[in-house]
Design a protein around this motif. Structure first.
Motif, PDB file in Angstrom:
ATOM      1  N   ASN A 124      -1.570  10.409  48.280  1.00  0.00           N
ATOM      2  CA  ASN A 124      -1.407  11.472  49.356  1.00  0.00           C
ATOM      3  C   ASN A 124      -2.147  10.756  50.722  1.00  0.00           C
ATOM      4  N   LEU A 125      -3.174  10.497  50.143  1.00  0.00           N
ATOM      5  CA  LEU A 125      -4.351   9.730  51.260  1.00  0.00           C
ATOM      6  C   LEU A 125      -3.816   8.301  51.827  1.00  0.00           C
ATOM      7  N   SER A 126      -3.359   7.735  50.784  1.00  0.00           N
ATOM      8  CA  SER A 126      -2.888   6.295  50.922  1.00  0.00           C
ATOM      9  C   SER A 126      -1.791   6.285  51.884  1.00  0.00           C
ATOM     10  N   LYS A 127      -1.028   7.281  51.769  1.00  0.00           N
ATOM     11  CA  LYS A 127       0.244   7.505  52.782  1.00  0.00           C
ATOM     12  C   LYS A 127      -0.041   7.910  54.139  1.00  0.00           C
ATOM     13  N   ALA A 128      -1.028   8.683  54.318  1.00  0.00           N
ATOM     14  CA  ALA A 128      -1.435   9.582  55.392  1.00  0.00           C
ATOM     15  C   ALA A 128      -2.355   8.398  56.168  1.00  0.00           C
ATOM     16  N   ILE A 129      -2.962   7.281  55.622  1.00  0.00           N
ATOM     17  CA  ILE A 129      -3.925   6.668  56.666  1.00  0.00           C
ATOM     18  C   ILE A 129      -2.829   5.893  57.721  1.00  0.00           C
ATOM     19  N   THR A 130      -3.458   6.036  58.744  1.00  0.00           N
ATOM     20  CA  THR A 130      -2.474   5.286  59.979  1.00  0.00           C
ATOM     21  C   THR A 130      -3.213   4.259  60.536  1.00  0.00           C
ATOM     22  N   ASP A 131      -2.472   3.342  61.228  1.00  0.00           N
ATOM     23  CA  ASP A 131      -3.078   2.077  61.939  1.00  0.00           C
ATOM     24  C   ASP A 131      -4.434   2.349  62.468  1.00  0.00           C
ATOM     25  N   ASP A 132      -4.371   3.423  63.183  1.00  0.00           N
ATOM     26  CA  ASP A 132      -5.459   3.850  64.163  1.00  0.00           C
ATOM     27  C   ASP A 132      -6.881   4.412  63.237  1.00  0.00           C
ATOM     28  N   ASP A 133      -6.424   4.887  62.007  1.00  0.00           N
ATOM     29  CA  ASP A 133      -7.537   5.193  60.949  1.00  0.00           C
ATOM     30  C   ASP A 133      -8.065   4.053  60.563  1.00  0.00           C
ATOM     31  N   ILE A 135      -7.964   0.971  62.274  1.00  0.00           N
ATOM     32  CA  ILE A 135      -8.787   0.288  63.433  1.00  0.00           C
ATOM     33  C   ILE A 135     -10.038   0.815  63.847  1.00  0.00           C
ATOM     34  N   LYS A 136     -10.069   2.067  63.525  1.00  0.00           N
ATOM     35  CA  LYS A 136     -11.429   3.052  63.926  1.00  0.00           C
ATOM     36  C   LYS A 136     -12.196   2.975  62.551  1.00  0.00           C
ATOM     37  N   GLN A 137     -11.876   2.437  61.487  1.00  0.00           N
ATOM     38  CA  GLN A 137     -12.609   2.543  60.294  1.00  0.00           C
ATOM     39  C   GLN A 137     -12.837   3.790  59.730  1.00  0.00           C
ATOM     40  N   ASN A 138     -11.809   4.917  59.959  1.00  0.00           N
ATOM     41  CA  ASN A 138     -11.951   6.126  59.489  1.00  0.00           C
ATOM     42  C   ASN A 138     -11.869   6.083  57.855  1.00  0.00           C
ATOM     43  N   CYS A 139     -10.905   5.144  57.291  1.00  0.00           N
ATOM     44  CA  CYS A 139     -10.654   5.159  55.918  1.00  0.00           C
ATOM     45  C   CYS A 139     -11.774   4.460  55.018  1.00  0.00           C
ATOM     46  N   PHE A 140     -13.012   4.168  55.598  1.00  0.00           N
ATOM     47  CA  PHE A 140     -14.111   3.706  55.036  1.00  0.00           C
ATOM     48  C   PHE A 140     -15.277   4.786  55.266  1.00  0.00           C
ATOM     49  N   ASP A 141     -14.914   5.985  55.826  1.00  0.00           N
ATOM     50  CA  ASP A 141     -16.052   7.142  55.971  1.00  0.00           C
ATOM     51  C   ASP A 141     -16.003   8.089  55.163  1.00  0.00           C
ATOM     52  N   VAL A 142     -16.935   8.276  54.254  1.00  0.00           N
ATOM     53  CA  VAL A 142     -16.924   9.240  53.256  1.00  0.00           C
ATOM     54  C   VAL A 142     -16.694  10.678  53.813  1.00  0.00           C
ATOM     55  N   LEU A 143     -17.289  11.041  55.013  1.00  0.00           N
ATOM     56  CA  LEU A 143     -17.112  12.239  55.697  1.00  0.00           C
ATOM     57  C   LEU A 143     -15.641  12.575  56.274  1.00  0.00           C
ATOM     58  N   TRP A 144     -14.913  11.580  56.540  1.00  0.00           N
ATOM     59  CA  TRP A 144     -13.770  11.532  57.219  1.00  0.00           C
ATOM     60  C   TRP A 144     -12.803  11.704  55.856  1.00  0.00           C
ATOM     61  N   LEU A 145     -13.126  11.033  54.707  1.00  0.00           N
ATOM     62  CA  LEU A 145     -12.175  11.082  53.568  1.00  0.00           C
ATOM     63  C   LEU A 145     -12.240  12.571  52.784  1.00  0.00           C
ATOM     64  N   LYS A 146     -13.369  13.001  53.101  1.00  0.00           N
ATOM     65  CA  LYS A 146     -13.805  14.514  52.560  1.00  0.00           C
ATOM     66  C   LYS A 146     -12.825  15.331  53.278  1.00  0.00           C
ATOM     67  N   LYS A 147     -12.569  15.420  54.565  1.00  0.00           N
ATOM     68  CA  LYS A 147     -12.124  16.347  55.469  1.00  0.00           C
ATOM     69  C   LYS A 147     -10.566  15.938  55.203  1.00  0.00           C
ATOM     70  N   GLN A 148      -9.943  15.048  54.689  1.00  0.00           N
ATOM     71  CA  GLN A 148      -8.790  14.820  54.363  1.00  0.00           C
ATOM     72  C   GLN A 148      -8.458  15.276  53.058  1.00  0.00           C
ATOM     73  N   GLY A 149      -9.530  15.829  52.438  1.00  0.00           N
ATOM     74  CA  GLY A 149      -9.109  16.671  50.909  1.00  0.00           C
ATOM     75  C   GLY A 149      -9.454  15.800  49.704  1.00  0.00           C
ATOM     76  N   LEU A 150     -10.238  14.640  50.049  1.00  0.00           N
ATOM     77  CA  LEU A 150     -10.400  13.825  48.856  1.00  0.00           C
ATOM     78  C   LEU A 150     -11.744  14.455  48.016  1.00  0.00           C
ATOM     79  N   SER A 151     -11.634  14.527  46.790  1.00  0.00           N
ATOM     80  CA  SER A 151     -12.701  14.877  46.004  1.00  0.00           C
ATOM     81  C   SER A 151     -13.702  13.917  45.749  1.00  0.00           C
ATOM     82  N   LEU A 152     -14.828  13.859  46.231  1.00  0.00           N
ATOM     83  CA  LEU A 152     -15.884  12.910  46.152  1.00  0.00           C
ATOM     84  C   LEU A 152     -16.448  12.860  44.644  1.00  0.00           C
ATOM     85  N   SER A 153     -16.951  11.866  44.318  1.00  0.00           N
ATOM     86  CA  SER A 153     -17.906  11.583  43.174  1.00  0.00           C
ATOM     87  C   SER A 153     -19.009  10.398  43.376  1.00  0.00           C
TER      88      SER A 153
END
Length: 271
Positions: A124-133, A135-153
């Motif tokens: 679900n997160l693989s599909k949700a990541i946009t080009d802008d995410d 470019i802005k490096q959101n997909c490498f930000d732990v807090l951003w990923l958590k906000k998208q619903g990712l369970s962190l370990s």
């Protein structure tokens, strides 16, 4: 140019698009992209056309007919098309952080190859990541990923931006320093010296087998698991075969026992 990035792909245009966005925003531009395409439809060419003007050097598209899983063969063909003396191997489902290429160049060293890893994302997160995410490096930000619903370990620590923590974790991690096809690099001369990838191997450990022969040829490996960061997009693995996996394990066991350096069915017959 300083480096050639070899990206494997097979009928995964949506993922390849995101990966190329990642390479289009790297902190260094002195590298080329070589697409190792194991028989995709012409849709891949449409994706590559979108990025033709976004890199310093032309994208090289190496394609072979779809005759089943032939990753080793297309990788050998791609190696022969590279123009740099240093090669970075990755997959078309691994989005690189903006310093990915720079980290590989920083740590490269004669007599060694670099061993990296990835941080795996759910579908679900693989599909949700946009080009802008990307470019802005959101997909490498732990807090951003958590906000998208990712369970962190603890595995999320691989996304660290702290170079001192990364260096410490690279030293501490018990993970073996293997040749990983999604995130590894070496000098072209070293991989040619062991005759490239073994075309007798199917899915399952074909990249690690190369690393084991590099070890047999005197190379060492350096751990950059926490420094060279990429996120892995989810996908099915319909090409798995237990028979093929067992065959690969047997090949690796034979090579280890007999200290094999050069295999017969490799890159030389293509030269």
């Amino acid at each position: 140019m300083k480096l050639s990035v070899i990206i494997t792909t097979y009928n995964a245009e949506e993922w390849l698009h995101k990966v190329l966005v990642g390479y289009s925003v790297q902190t260094t531009t002195d590298f080329e992209i070589v697409i190792a395409d194991d028989g995709s439809t012409p849709k891949v060419k449409e994706v590559l056309a979108l990025f033709s003007a976004k890199f310093k050097y032309p994208i090289i598209h190496v394609w072979q007919e779809d005759l089943g899983f032939r990753k080793s063969e297309i990788l050998n063909k791609a190696i022969l098309k590279t123009n740099a003396d240093y090669l970075l191997f990755t997959d078309g489902d691994c989005i690189p952080r903006k310093d990915f290429v720079a980290v590989h160049l920083k740590h490269k060293e004669e007599g060694s190859f670099l061993s990296g890893g990835y941080f795996k994302l759910p579908m679900n997160l693989s599909k949700a990541i946009t080009d802008d995410d990307i470019i802005k490096q959101n997909c490498f930000d732990v807090l951003w990923l958590k906000k998208q619903g990712l369970s962190l370990s603890f595995k999320a620590s691989k996304l660290t931006h702290n170079k001192y923590f990364a260096a410490f974790m690279n030293w501490l991690t018990p993970t073996k320093r293997t040749f990983n096809g999604h995130n590894t690099s070496c000098f072209k001369s070293d991989i040619i010296a062991v005759n490239g990838f073994n075309e007798d191997m199917q899915y399952g450990g074909l990249d690690r087998e190369v690393g084991e022969r590099l070890f047999n040829n005197g190379l060492i490996s350096k751990q950059i698991r926490y420094a060279a960061v990429c996120v892995h997009l989810d996908h099915a693995r319909g090409y798995f075969s237990q028979e093929g996996w067992d065959k690969n394990l047997a090949i690796r066991a034979y090579n280890k026992k007999h200290h094999i350096i050069k295999i017969k069915n490799g890159i030389e017959k293509l030269a």
